[in-house]
Design a protein around this motif. Structure first.
Motif, PDB file in Angstrom:
ATOM      1  N   TYR A 151       6.489   6.140  -8.461  1.00  0.00           N
ATOM      2  CA  TYR A 151       5.958   6.690  -6.932  1.00  0.00           C
ATOM      3  C   TYR A 151       4.870   5.493  -6.545  1.00  0.00           C
ATOM      4  CZ  TYR A 151       8.488  10.963  -7.998  1.00  0.00           C
ATOM      5  OH  TYR A 151       9.632  11.845  -8.509  1.00  0.00           O
ATOM      6  N   GLU A 152       4.779   4.343  -7.282  1.00  0.00           N
ATOM      7  CA  GLU A 152       3.858   3.374  -6.760  1.00  0.00           C
ATOM      8  C   GLU A 152       3.945   3.226  -5.414  1.00  0.00           C
ATOM      9  OE1 GLU A 152       3.695  -0.107  -9.313  1.00  0.00           O
ATOM     10  OE2 GLU A 152       3.336  -1.095  -7.468  1.00  0.00           O
ATOM     11  N   PRO A 153       4.944   3.037  -4.677  1.00  0.00           N
ATOM     12  CA  PRO A 153       5.127   2.845  -3.176  1.00  0.00           C
ATOM     13  C   PRO A 153       4.344   3.818  -2.511  1.00  0.00           C
ATOM     14  CG  PRO A 153       7.258   2.348  -4.162  1.00  0.00           C
ATOM     15  CD  PRO A 153       6.380   3.060  -5.178  1.00  0.00           C
ATOM     16  N   GLY A 154       4.027   5.033  -3.153  1.00  0.00           N
ATOM     17  CA  GLY A 154       3.370   5.948  -2.121  1.00  0.00           C
ATOM     18  C   GLY A 154       2.105   5.536  -1.999  1.00  0.00           C
ATOM     19  N   ILE A 155       1.396   4.758  -2.812  1.00  0.00           N
ATOM     20  CA  ILE A 155      -0.015   4.204  -2.824  1.00  0.00           C
ATOM     21  C   ILE A 155      -0.360   3.869  -1.353  1.00  0.00           C
ATOM     22  CG2 ILE A 155      -1.902   3.125  -3.861  1.00  0.00           C
ATOM     23  CD1 ILE A 155      -0.558   4.120  -6.239  1.00  0.00           C
ATOM     24  N   PRO A 156       0.303   2.832  -0.962  1.00  0.00           N
ATOM     25  CA  PRO A 156       0.183   2.293   0.323  1.00  0.00           C
ATOM     26  C   PRO A 156       0.377   3.145   1.253  1.00  0.00           C
ATOM     27  CG  PRO A 156       2.138   1.311  -0.463  1.00  0.00           C
ATOM     28  CD  PRO A 156       1.387   1.936  -1.611  1.00  0.00           C
ATOM     29  N   LEU A 157       1.193   3.988   1.425  1.00  0.00           N
ATOM     30  CA  LEU A 157       1.702   4.930   2.290  1.00  0.00           C
ATOM     31  C   LEU A 157       0.242   6.168   2.217  1.00  0.00           C
ATOM     32  CD1 LEU A 157       3.587   6.125   4.343  1.00  0.00           C
ATOM     33  CD2 LEU A 157       4.289   7.772   2.649  1.00  0.00           C
ATOM     34  N   LEU A 158      -0.339   6.285   1.209  1.00  0.00           N
ATOM     35  CA  LEU A 158      -1.381   7.216   1.069  1.00  0.00           C
ATOM     36  C   LEU A 158      -2.686   6.463   1.914  1.00  0.00           C
ATOM     37  CD1 LEU A 158      -1.695  10.051  -0.288  1.00  0.00           C
ATOM     38  CD2 LEU A 158      -2.956   8.739  -2.077  1.00  0.00           C
ATOM     39  N   VAL A 159      -3.032   5.144   1.573  1.00  0.00           N
ATOM     40  CA  VAL A 159      -3.718   4.515   2.064  1.00  0.00           C
ATOM     41  C   VAL A 159      -3.801   4.522   3.605  1.00  0.00           C
ATOM     42  CG1 VAL A 159      -4.819   2.199   2.211  1.00  0.00           C
ATOM     43  CG2 VAL A 159      -4.315   3.078   0.090  1.00  0.00           C
ATOM     44  N   MET A 160      -2.781   4.353   4.120  1.00  0.00           N
ATOM     45  CA  MET A 160      -2.349   4.398   5.582  1.00  0.00           C
ATOM     46  C   MET A 160      -2.715   5.658   6.049  1.00  0.00           C
ATOM     47  SD  MET A 160       1.082   3.381   7.213  1.00  0.00           S
ATOM     48  CE  MET A 160       1.975   1.904   6.269  1.00  0.00           C
ATOM     49  N   VAL A 161      -2.202   6.781   5.421  1.00  0.00           N
ATOM     50  CA  VAL A 161      -2.802   8.053   5.812  1.00  0.00           C
ATOM     51  C   VAL A 161      -3.955   8.347   6.119  1.00  0.00           C
ATOM     52  CG1 VAL A 161      -2.410  10.719   5.680  1.00  0.00           C
ATOM     53  CG2 VAL A 161      -0.568   8.965   5.637  1.00  0.00           C
ATOM     54  N   ILE A 162      -4.704   8.095   4.941  1.00  0.00           N
ATOM     55  CA  ILE A 162      -6.319   8.231   4.732  1.00  0.00           C
ATOM     56  C   ILE A 162      -6.894   7.589   5.459  1.00  0.00           C
ATOM     57  CG2 ILE A 162      -8.144   8.334   3.282  1.00  0.00           C
ATOM     58  CD1 ILE A 162      -6.364   8.962   0.671  1.00  0.00           C
ATOM     59  N   THR A 163      -6.473   6.140   5.641  1.00  0.00           N
ATOM     60  CA  THR A 163      -7.357   5.437   6.697  1.00  0.00           C
ATOM     61  C   THR A 163      -7.186   5.943   8.112  1.00  0.00           C
ATOM     62  OG1 THR A 163      -6.565   3.363   5.339  1.00  0.00           O
ATOM     63  CG2 THR A 163      -7.647   2.910   7.582  1.00  0.00           C
ATOM     64  N   LEU A 164      -5.934   6.333   8.563  1.00  0.00           N
ATOM     65  CA  LEU A 164      -5.797   6.873   9.812  1.00  0.00           C
ATOM     66  C   LEU A 164      -6.305   8.072  10.188  1.00  0.00           C
ATOM     67  CD1 LEU A 164      -2.047   5.848  10.581  1.00  0.00           C
ATOM     68  CD2 LEU A 164      -3.909   4.601  11.353  1.00  0.00           C
ATOM     69  N   LEU A 165      -6.673   8.917   9.020  1.00  0.00           N
ATOM     70  CA  LEU A 165      -7.373  10.248   9.521  1.00  0.00           C
ATOM     71  C   LEU A 165      -8.862  10.103   9.363  1.00  0.00           C
ATOM     72  CD1 LEU A 165      -5.346  12.679   7.022  1.00  0.00           C
ATOM     73  CD2 LEU A 165      -5.572  12.884   9.181  1.00  0.00           C
ATOM     74  N   VAL A 166      -9.459   9.135   8.389  1.00  0.00           N
ATOM     75  CA  VAL A 166     -10.900   9.003   8.217  1.00  0.00           C
ATOM     76  C   VAL A 166     -11.429   7.966   9.163  1.00  0.00           C
ATOM     77  CG1 VAL A 166     -12.703   8.876   6.655  1.00  0.00           C
ATOM     78  CG2 VAL A 166     -10.490   9.933   6.158  1.00  0.00           C
ATOM     79  N   ILE A 167     -10.890   6.743   9.122  1.00  0.00           N
ATOM     80  CA  ILE A 167     -11.544   5.747   9.987  1.00  0.00           C
ATOM     81  C   ILE A 167     -10.475   5.034  10.318  1.00  0.00           C
ATOM     82  CG2 ILE A 167     -13.592   4.966   8.705  1.00  0.00           C
ATOM     83  CD1 ILE A 167     -12.376   3.376   6.843  1.00  0.00           C
TER      84      ILE A 167
END
Lengths: 373, 318
Positions: free
Chosen positions: B283-299
């Motif tokens: 599931y390693e490719p999920g990490i960039p997606l997670l980074v994307m989602v968190i960035t768009l939500l928080v900053i």
């Protein structure tokens, strides 16, 4: 019996035409919903494959489990014995038409449900993010969902995929045709629905919202709610399309759901046919699917000559086609038509009927007829 | 920390891997950001630029026995020319017609698909005609890399290349007239034109450099992971994540974003596999997606939009 004649390079026209109809109908469904999202609601859905994949995979998983449960077949339907169980179920269901029909309905319902859930999740970014961020996020989400399906085995046995029983086994040698007609029937319903929606007040609101969001908001239109509803409806329909494809192909495998086949080709179809034009999308679908099916059916002639896989030529051809359409005819084959309005005679007819009903002989209809053009 | 032979400290393998990955994705994110700030459209064909560099190095190594380090300038050139082609043939004519952003985005996606076909044909050609039997899927080109203190050369060259490129971009952007003109064009193209900046030169140069940087990242990637014709679409999500984390508008932000995304992919997956279970690895490719989602939500504006000084002083003060 005569040997099969290769007319235009195709030996079996029955198979060719059935497959043409099936894929035309399937892509028509997906492209019409993409057109609703992109052409009318202004949502650039770069993750179209996500809803299709969700619908196809989960509906296949549930369908075979349900079939095994009602027929009391033992074993793990999505495990290693999957293909044996699927074959057994096909034999059992062959003589049980009501169960087969119920399972088809269940598969489609699950497809719609999963598509709808994924659409509901997509609302949150879709109404908040700018179009470029949204496109990147949806593309990424679809890619990750494919990885998830390939590795999480309880759904469709990971990257191995599963076969599902043939729910049209009772139709004998016409089972593929029956599945094709089911897809075609659903495509017709979706087309008529989309056409009616576009001509309804909602359709005009969608165009107003797309062309000038601030103005339509000022007129009291809830653009967020409208966009949300369009995305959910489009996702449900795409999920059902996924389920139909699983029923048609008889198996589901994560590798099938790549972004080129299920995101990019529908985009190509909509842009080729004409954004925000349902008839244009139908024309675009036919052109694309005909070319694609024709190439697929005849490519083995080329394959012997070329030192590479002919499939790559499809990528080159259709990728270039999209760029050329964008450069040369960005409005597509059939341009978006102005909103469908009633003709003057229809309006005066309605007014006349209303006058009769109210018993007013003074007549608004007469006034209307006399009014300047 | 372990102590290796000759008394040199040896880092755990996953930290080394994280350093390489971070540097590579930083290079790719910088390249993506360069194209984004000029044309204002996310370039979905970015993966094609990386693959162009990767296959240039691979083909020259397999057929002509030229080391990819030696052919690095040529890979840069190939990537640059491909990027220039995308800009001049597709994006510039489209944006001159006033095409909306959605059309530009789908056009870059179309270009990416064209290039998947091109690399597919090229790798089939290498396989069938040139008899390069690993052309369709090759593993890390460790044999062509040098080795220093027990680790592969790319562990040194990738971070050094990143540092040199970032430093030279910084110098060009802040110390030269060209850099000034470029920053002006990015801020306000019309105003820049009014004061006599030839914005076209800026765009063309940016795309060429962006293509070259992506291609270099591709060559380094082949040393570490190998490659295949469709590798670009696998890397695309990580590049986007790095750029978005960096704020999409800042080159320095992209450096940090790429470093964070690339290294966290490795570190989080390795630690996850250790403490949660080996099932997390795929599931390693999920990490960039997670980074994307968190960035768009928080900053949503990325790390460069955060006023770190104020945040820190608030933390220290009251």
């Amino acid at each position: 019996m005569l040997p099969p004649l290769a007319v235009l390079g195709i030996t079996n026209w029955n198979v060719f035409l059935t497959s043409l109809l099936a894929f035309f109908a399937l892509y028509l469904i997906i492209s019409i919903t993409l057109n609703l999202e992109m052409g009318y609601a202004g949502i650039p859905n770069f993750g179209k494959v996500l809803y299709f994949m969700g619908g196809a995979a989960f509906s296949g998983s549930v369908a075979i489990r349900a079939a095994a449960w009602i027929t009391h077949v033992r074993g793990d339907p999505v495990g290693l014995d999957n293909f044996i169980i699927a074959a057994n179920l096909t034999t059992i269901l062959q003589s049980n038409i009501p169960a087969s029909v119920a399972l088809i309905a269940l598969t489609m319902a699950i497809g719609g449900l999963v598509g709808g859930i994924l659409g509901y999740i997509s609302i949150f970014p879709a109404i908040r993010l700018r179009e470029d961020y949204l496109a990147m996020l949806l593309l990424g989400s679809a890619a990750f969902f494919q990885i998830f399906l390939s590795n999480y085995s309880p759904i469709i046995n990971g990257s191995l995929g599963i076969g599902i029983p043939n729910f049209f086994a009772w139709a004998g040698s016409y089972s593929t045709l029956a599945a094709t007609l089911l897809i075609a029937g659903f495509a017709l319903v979706v087309y008529v629905y989309a056409e009616r929606m576009v001509r309804s007040p909602l359709g005009r609101t969608l165009r107003a919202m797309r062309d000038n969001e601030a103005a339509s908001e000022a007129l009291g239109k809830d653009t967020v709610a409208i966009r949300r509803n369009v995305l959910i409806i489009a996702s449900i329909i795409t999920g059902v399309a996924g389920a139909l494809y699983t029923i048609y192909s008889g198996d589901t495998n994560p590798a099938i759901y790549d972004r080129v086949t299920w995101t990019f080709w529908p985009w190509l179809i909509v842009i080729l046919g004409g954004v925000a034009s349902n008839s244009g999308v139908a024309v675009g679908t036919f052109i694309f699917i005909f070319l694609m099916q024709y190439i697929d059916a005849t490519k083995y002639y080329l394959q012997n000559v070329l030192p590479f896989d002919v499939t790559w030529l499809e990528y080159l051809l259709f990728g270039s086609l999209l760029v050329v359409v964008l450069l040369v005819r960005p409005q597509g084959i059939l341009k978006e038509k102005p909103s469908h309005t009633l003709t003057k005679s229809e309006i005066s007819g309605i007014v006349g009927r209303l006058d009769e009903k109210n018993g007013e002989k003074s007549g608004t209809a007469a006034e209307l007829d006399g009014s300047p053009e | 920390m372990l102590i290796g032979c000759h008394g040199i400290p040896v880092l755990p393998p996953y930290i080394i891997s994280a350093i390489v990955y971070g540097s590579l994705f930083a290079l790719m994110s910088v390249s993506l950001t360069l194209t984004y700030i000029t044309t204002k459209v996310p370039n979905f064909a970015q993966g094609a630029l990386v693959t162009a560099g990767l296959y240039t190095g691979f083909a020259l190594l397999s057929i002509n026995k030229i080391n990819p380090y030696e052919s690095l300038p040529l890979s840069f050139l190939v990537g640059g020319v491909v990027a220039l082609g995308i800009y001049l043939v597709v994006l510039r004519p489209l944006s001159r017609r006033g095409a909306p952003v959605i059309s530009l985005m789908i056009a870059t996606l179309a270009v990416d698909i064209i290039f998947v076909g091109v690399f597919g044909i090229y790798s089939d050609y290498l396989y069938q005609v040139k008899k390069v039997y690993d052309a369709k899927l090759f593993f890390a080109l460790t044999g062509a890399d040098f080795s220093l203190f027990g680790v592969n050369g790319v562990v040194y060259t990738a971070p050094i290349a990143l540092a040199l490129i970032t430093a030279s971009l910084y110098l060009v952007l802040t110390r030269t007239r060209f850099g000034l003109a470029m920053r002006a064009t990015v801020e306000n193209p019309n105003l820049a034109k009014v004061v006599g900046v030839n914005t076209e030169v800026i765009y063309v140069t940016s795309w060429f450099v962006a293509g070259g940087l992506a291609a270099i990242a591709g060559v380094f990637y082949s040393f570490w992971q190998g490659g295949e014709p469709d590798i670009g679409s696998v890397l695309l999500i990580s590049m986007f994540a790095g750029s978005i984390l960096g704020g999409l508008k800042s080159i320095y932000g992209a450096v940090i974003g790429g470093l964070v995304v690339g290294s966290s992919e490795i570190v989080v997956t390795t630690l996850g596999a250790q403490y949660i279970g080996p099932w997390v690895t795929p599931y390693e490719p999920g990490i960039p997606l997670l980074v994307m989602v968190i960035t768009l939500l928080v900053i949503p504006g990325g790390i460069t939009s955060v006023n770190w000084r104020r945040l820190l002083s608030r933390g220290n003060g009251s």
